[in-house]
Design a protein around this motif. Structure first.
Motif, PDB file in Angstrom:
ATOM      1  N   UNK A  50       0.839  -1.205   0.000  1.00  0.00           N
ATOM      2  CA  UNK A  50       0.000   0.000   0.000  1.00  0.00           C
ATOM      3  C   UNK A  50       0.869   1.247   0.000  1.00  0.00           C
ATOM      4  N   UNK A  51       1.850   1.294   0.897  1.00  0.00           N
ATOM      5  CA  UNK A  51       2.703   2.477   0.997  1.00  0.00           C
ATOM      6  C   UNK A  51       3.529   2.688  -0.278  1.00  0.00           C
ATOM      7  N   UNK A  52       3.962   1.619  -0.886  1.00  0.00           N
ATOM      8  CA  UNK A  52       4.756   1.751  -2.108  1.00  0.00           C
ATOM      9  C   UNK A  52       3.936   2.368  -3.233  1.00  0.00           C
ATOM     10  N   UNK A  53       2.710   1.906  -3.407  1.00  0.00           N
ATOM     11  CA  UNK A  53       1.869   2.414  -4.493  1.00  0.00           C
ATOM     12  C   UNK A  53       1.364   3.819  -4.178  1.00  0.00           C
TER      13      UNK A  53
ATOM     14  N   UNK B 214      16.034  -3.565   3.188  1.00  0.00           N
ATOM     15  CA  UNK B 214      15.558  -3.102   4.483  1.00  0.00           C
ATOM     16  C   UNK B 214      15.401  -1.582   4.507  1.00  0.00           C
ATOM     17  N   UNK B 215      16.305  -0.877   3.835  1.00  0.00           N
ATOM     18  CA  UNK B 215      16.172   0.578   3.757  1.00  0.00           C
ATOM     19  C   UNK B 215      14.890   0.968   3.020  1.00  0.00           C
ATOM     20  N   UNK B 216      14.543   0.216   2.018  1.00  0.00           N
ATOM     21  CA  UNK B 216      13.266   0.479   1.328  1.00  0.00           C
ATOM     22  C   UNK B 216      12.111   0.402   2.314  1.00  0.00           C
ATOM     23  N   UNK B 217      12.101  -0.630   3.146  1.00  0.00           N
ATOM     24  CA  UNK B 217      11.015  -0.794   4.115  1.00  0.00           C
ATOM     25  C   UNK B 217      11.004   0.348   5.127  1.00  0.00           C
ATOM     26  N   UNK B 218      12.199   0.792   5.521  1.00  0.00           N
ATOM     27  CA  UNK B 218      12.292   1.893   6.481  1.00  0.00           C
ATOM     28  C   UNK B 218      11.680   3.166   5.921  1.00  0.00           C
ATOM     29  N   UNK B 219      11.985   3.483   4.669  1.00  0.00           N
ATOM     30  CA  UNK B 219      11.472   4.711   4.063  1.00  0.00           C
ATOM     31  C   UNK B 219       9.978   4.575   3.769  1.00  0.00           C
ATOM     32  N   UNK B 220       9.535   3.410   3.383  1.00  0.00           N
ATOM     33  CA  UNK B 220       8.100   3.195   3.160  1.00  0.00           C
ATOM     34  C   UNK B 220       7.274   3.506   4.404  1.00  0.00           C
ATOM     35  N   UNK B 221       7.817   3.201   5.564  1.00  0.00           N
ATOM     36  CA  UNK B 221       7.051   3.343   6.796  1.00  0.00           C
ATOM     37  C   UNK B 221       7.370   4.615   7.565  1.00  0.00           C
ATOM     38  N   UNK B 222       8.301   5.428   7.073  1.00  0.00           N
ATOM     39  CA  UNK B 222       8.716   6.618   7.825  1.00  0.00           C
ATOM     40  C   UNK B 222       7.544   7.583   8.018  1.00  0.00           C
ATOM     41  N   UNK B 223       7.252   7.905   9.269  1.00  0.00           N
ATOM     42  CA  UNK B 223       6.140   8.785   9.653  1.00  0.00           C
ATOM     43  C   UNK B 223       4.794   8.292   9.105  1.00  0.00           C
ATOM     44  N   UNK B 224       4.664   6.990   8.963  1.00  0.00           N
ATOM     45  CA  UNK B 224       3.426   6.434   8.402  1.00  0.00           C
ATOM     46  C   UNK B 224       2.787   5.410   9.333  1.00  0.00           C
ATOM     47  N   UNK B 225       3.161   5.433  10.621  1.00  0.00           N
ATOM     48  CA  UNK B 225       2.584   4.437  11.529  1.00  0.00           C
ATOM     49  C   UNK B 225       1.074   4.601  11.654  1.00  0.00           C
ATOM     50  N   UNK B 226       0.589   5.849  11.599  1.00  0.00           N
ATOM     51  CA  UNK B 226      -0.852   6.056  11.660  1.00  0.00           C
ATOM     52  C   UNK B 226      -1.584   5.492  10.466  1.00  0.00           C
ATOM     53  N   UNK B 227      -0.923   5.515   9.296  1.00  0.00           N
ATOM     54  CA  UNK B 227      -1.527   4.949   8.087  1.00  0.00           C
ATOM     55  C   UNK B 227      -1.905   3.484   8.282  1.00  0.00           C
ATOM     56  N   UNK B 228      -1.092   2.781   9.062  1.00  0.00           N
ATOM     57  CA  UNK B 228      -1.322   1.345   9.247  1.00  0.00           C
ATOM     58  C   UNK B 228      -2.689   1.074   9.851  1.00  0.00           C
ATOM     59  N   UNK B 229      -3.177   1.978  10.702  1.00  0.00           N
ATOM     60  CA  UNK B 229      -4.443   1.748  11.374  1.00  0.00           C
ATOM     61  C   UNK B 229      -5.572   2.557  10.747  1.00  0.00           C
ATOM     62  N   UNK B 230      -5.217   3.620  10.000  1.00  0.00           N
ATOM     63  CA  UNK B 230      -6.222   4.342   9.229  1.00  0.00           C
ATOM     64  C   UNK B 230      -6.699   3.525   8.038  1.00  0.00           C
ATOM     65  N   UNK B 231      -5.772   2.819   7.382  1.00  0.00           N
ATOM     66  CA  UNK B 231      -6.084   2.193   6.103  1.00  0.00           C
ATOM     67  C   UNK B 231      -6.033   0.670   6.119  1.00  0.00           C
TER      68      UNK B 231
ATOM     69  N   UNK C 216       3.209  -2.498  12.736  1.00  0.00           N
ATOM     70  CA  UNK C 216       3.335  -2.654  11.283  1.00  0.00           C
ATOM     71  C   UNK C 216       4.353  -1.708  10.673  1.00  0.00           C
ATOM     72  N   UNK C 217       4.714  -0.645  11.393  1.00  0.00           N
ATOM     73  CA  UNK C 217       5.624   0.371  10.832  1.00  0.00           C
ATOM     74  C   UNK C 217       6.941   0.453  11.592  1.00  0.00           C
ATOM     75  N   UNK C 218       7.327  -0.615  12.251  1.00  0.00           N
ATOM     76  CA  UNK C 218       8.571  -0.611  13.017  1.00  0.00           C
ATOM     77  C   UNK C 218       9.821  -0.535  12.163  1.00  0.00           C
ATOM     78  N   UNK C 219       9.706  -0.770  10.863  1.00  0.00           N
ATOM     79  CA  UNK C 219      10.882  -0.756   9.991  1.00  0.00           C
ATOM     80  C   UNK C 219      11.586   0.597   9.993  1.00  0.00           C
ATOM     81  N   UNK C 220      10.858   1.687  10.249  1.00  0.00           N
ATOM     82  CA  UNK C 220      11.486   3.012  10.256  1.00  0.00           C
ATOM     83  C   UNK C 220      12.510   3.152  11.380  1.00  0.00           C
TER      84      UNK C 220
END
Length: 315
Positions: free
Chosen positions: A20-23, A66-83, A147-151
């Motif tokens: 979701x975050x990638x797209x 792993x860096x890709x996953x970190x940037x995908x989730x950066x400041x997006x922890x709320x997205x995990x529960x919104x969407x 879900x966003x711990x990668x950041x």
């Protein structure tokens, strides 16, 4: 069996969240540097360099997976529960007594730190709280779904027992600020107004991606099987169907993005006020510590023990 379902659900939803975050990526990152355990991101000028509020993910700047996953989730922890709220409820409500969105403060020492510089050269030095889901199973054991711990460098463990999470990752778990799963979904729905700003375009765009995501999951279930049935398969069949689900959802989201961009749905005219991200969460109504833990854990004999443990951690 409940724990196995929880761990499988966590892995599956995290994989879908990454897709979701990638797209639906919404940050214009033009340069990446590395310094020790820090990943330094540089933003570009949005208008002039990019007129779409959703931006191609900068995969070429991030050769490390792993860096890709970190940037995908950066400041997006709320997205995990919104969407991801619908699929979280579908997979977890049957095995859980309580599901709470809970803000936490992460320990200062983490495997990875991300720093962000805006296009004008200033660094974002804001302090953001993190957001996780607390799942209390029917046997009253409590787990963190992050879900966003990668950041922070925690890439592949979305489900972890509460006590372990407290000891290894969390400086503070703000139980008094917890709200039932669905709280942020209701907030973001209220914020979807079309006032021409970059932020509004992103919020409204995410609402469209949200609907598309849920439609894709429903379509997959009609063709294959219910999600709960998938979580109970043997290991080989589970992994095969999990992969099928992720591929199907990603293809559905990509198809929608192509259509929306072709029809100009994501174009905006106004410069964003700030970088979009759900790192900082809204304030929640105050409740007493005892009431919150009682509601969360739901068992008087167990509560006293947990209160002592949590207060020992400095809450």
């Amino acid at each position: 069996m409940a724990r196995k379902i929880l761990y499988r659900a966590g892995k599956t939803i995290q994989a879908l969240f990454y897709v979701y975050r990638k797209v639906a990526f919404d940050k214009l990152i033009i340069r990446v540097e590395r310094e020790g355990n820090s990943l330094i991101l540089y933003e570009g000028e949005y208008l002039g360099q990019h007129e779409q509020c959703f931006i191609p993910f900068p995969a070429t700047l991030l050769p490390d997976e792993n860096e890709k996953l970190a940037v995908l989730t950066y400041l997006a922890c709320g997205d995990a529960y919104m969407y991801m709220d619908v699929i979280l409820k579908t997979m977890l409500e049957g095995i859980s007594r309580k599901l709470f969105e809970t803000p936490v403060k992460i320990k200062s020492q983490t495997p990875l730190k991300i720093r962000l510089f805006y296009a004008n050269g200033t660094e974002d030095v804001s302090e953001y709280q993190h957001e996780v889901l607390l799942a209390t199973l029917k046997d009253r054991s409590v787990y963190v779904v992050d879900l966003a711990g990668a950041q922070y460098g925690y890439y592949h463990e979305p489900v972890i027992p509460l006590a372990t999470y407290q000891g290894s990752r969390a400086k503070e778990i703000r139980l008094s600020k917890s709200q039932p799963l669905g709280y942020q979904r209701q907030l973001v729905k209220q914020q979807c107004v079309d006032n021409g700003t970059w932020e509004a375009a992103i919020r409204n765009g995410h609402e469209q991606f949200y609907q598309c995501f849920n439609e894709a999951v429903e379509t997959w279930q009609r063709v294959r099987m219910p999600l709960l049935a998938m979580l109970k398969l043997n290991d080989e069949e589970f992994l095969e169907n999990q992969n099928s689900l992720v591929i199907h959802v990603e293809a559905h989201l990509l198809e929608y993005r192509k259509y929306a961009e072709t029809h100009g749905h994501f174009k905006v005219q106004m410069i964003p006020h700030h970088v979009m991200g759900q790192g900082g969460e809204p304030e929640r109504s105050e409740r007493s510590f005892e009431d919150e833990v009682a509601e969360l854990l739901g068992n008087a004999a167990f509560i006293d023990h947990e209160i002592l443990d949590l207060r020992g951690m400095g809450f």
